[in-house]
Design an enzyme around this catalytic site. Structure first.
Site, PDB file in Angstrom:
ATOM      1  N   GLY A   1       1.049  -1.216  -0.541  1.00  0.00           N
ATOM      2  CA  GLY A   1       0.417  -0.186  -0.280  1.00  0.00           C
ATOM      3  C   GLY A   1       0.729   1.589   0.059  1.00  0.00           C
TER       4      GLY A   1
ATOM      5  N   ASN B   1       4.993   5.127 -11.063  1.00  0.00           N
ATOM      6  CA  ASN B   1       4.324   4.513 -11.158  1.00  0.00           C
ATOM      7  C   ASN B   1       2.853   4.524 -11.158  1.00  0.00           C
ATOM      8  OD1 ASN B   1       2.846   1.896  -9.768  1.00  0.00           O
ATOM      9  ND2 ASN B   1       4.057   2.509  -7.925  1.00  0.00           N
TER      10      ASN B   1
ATOM     11  N   CYS C   1      -1.780   3.542  -9.933  1.00  0.00           N
ATOM     12  CA  CYS C   1      -2.396   3.361  -8.404  1.00  0.00           C
ATOM     13  C   CYS C   1      -3.715   3.816  -8.422  1.00  0.00           C
ATOM     14  CB  CYS C   1      -1.106   4.841  -7.607  1.00  0.00           C
ATOM     15  SG  CYS C   1      -1.098   5.591  -8.285  1.00  0.00           S
TER      16      CYS C   1
ATOM     17  N   LYS D   1       6.256   3.153 -16.059  1.00  0.00           N
ATOM     18  CA  LYS D   1       6.014   1.349 -15.379  1.00  0.00           C
ATOM     19  C   LYS D   1       4.811   1.367 -15.568  1.00  0.00           C
ATOM     20  CE  LYS D   1       6.737  -1.269 -11.600  1.00  0.00           C
ATOM     21  NZ  LYS D   1       7.841  -2.155 -10.051  1.00  0.00           N
TER      22      LYS D   1
ATOM     23  N   GLY E   1      10.095  -9.150 -14.241  1.00  0.00           N
ATOM     24  CA  GLY E   1       8.711 -10.161 -13.763  1.00  0.00           C
ATOM     25  C   GLY E   1       9.152 -11.322 -13.925  1.00  0.00           C
TER      26      GLY E   1
END
Ligand code: FMN
Length: 297
Positions: A79, A134, A137, A172, A250
């Protein structure tokens, strides 16, 4: 293979304005702010360090438990716990900037304004070499999903952040989409210098003794070896359809895994979950790629 002519030949790797001494970086959220690993890893040997995602204000993160093991991987729902950008600049950046490798700061926000504010503040910091967005979200799009799930929202964020910073910008991507190429193209068109992928796959686990979800947040992000084939396929698709550099990640656990990503067209790789299993794994991967390249040349 696509990347075979371009795979790392031992010389420096260029990503936007960044120059990496090798193509092996550490992935956001799996290496803290590097100091945590200083006794386990020779940090100067890394191609670059991507820091844990920061936000404008401190965040407490999700309810415990936040991680659990799965077959060939793990689920996490941290989170975005972090101390906020000001604390990052005062407490973490001085150490990071002295390591001597490019420092890429991962940022996240709830809306374009927050992303831009973070980018502007970091643009003024000498020790910051690049920014990784990022965008996995909660969406600015009134709860309609992640920014990274919508090409228009991705374009908007990248375009605005691009205006806010001249540092190398990496976007990303999330694998939780139908068409990853469409999102990558939107980010490139908006001015991203590079694309990194993949973030975690959405998943869950249930404890059959308690009958409750294993994570406090109920769902979380799946990472580790189990996601590698999905990540590799997505890197292959994106690298074949954009001109900007692709950074693949990954489930990379070994040099052989990393070489697969480079052969699929990635210019560099990020190592995530493997850092928890074997903290010295990046050095091994760098060495292994060198040996493989020499053998093949
Ligand atoms: C515990 C944990 C925390 C993570 N935190 C972040 C984060 O803060 N920001 C981010 O962009 N990705 C985060 N990730 C995703 C990783 O950077 C990476 O994209 C993903 O785990 C896939 O790579 P891997 O299979 O090598 O771990 C996190 C992953 C894990 C396992």
């Amino acid at each position: 293979m696509r990347g075979s002519s371009k795979i790392w030949n031992g010389v420096k790797v260029r990503i936007g304005k960044l120059t990496l001494k090798n193509p092996v970086m550490v992935a956001s959220g799996t290496f803290g702010y590097a100091k945590e690993f200083e006794e386990l890893v020779d940090l100067r040997k890394l191609g670059a360090i991507v820091t844990k995602t920061i936000t404008i204000k401190a965040r407490q993160g999700n309810l415990m438990p936040r991680v659990c093991e799965t077959a060939s991987g793990m689920l996490n729902a941290i989170g975005l716990q972090n101390e906020g950008v000001q604390s990052f600049i005062e407490d973490k950046l001085p150490y990071l900037s002295k390591i001597g490798v490019p420092i890429i700061v991962s940022i996240s926000g709830y809306n374009i304004k927050e992303f831009c504010k973070l980018a502007k503040v970091l643009d003024r910091q000498k020790g910051v070499d690049g920014i990784e967005l990022n965008i996995s979200c909660p969406n600015i799009n009134k709860g309609k999903g992640l920014i990274a799930q919508c090409p228009d929202a991705t374009h908007d964020v990248v375009r605005n952040v691009r205006k806010a910073t001249s540092k190398t910008l990496i976007t990303k991507l999330s694998p939780n989409v139908t068409d990853i190429v469409e999102i990558a193209k939107a980010a490139c068109k908006a001015g991203s210098d590079a694309i990194s992928l993949i973030n975690t796959l959405s998943g869950m686990a249930i404890d059959i003794e308690t009958g409750k979800p294993s994570l406090g947040n109920i769902t979380g992000g799946l990472s580790g070896p189990c996601i590698k084939p999905v990540a590799l396929r997505m890197v292959w698709e994106v690298a074949g359809n954009i001109k900007k550099p692709v950074i693949g990640m990954g489930g990379i656990m070994s040099a052989e895994d990393a070489i697969e990503f480079l052969l699929a067209g990635a210019k560099a790789v990020e190592i995530g979950t493997a850092n928890f299993v074997e903290p010295g794994v990046c050095e091994k991967i760098i060495k292994g790629i060198k040996v493989w390249t020499k053998k093949k040349s």
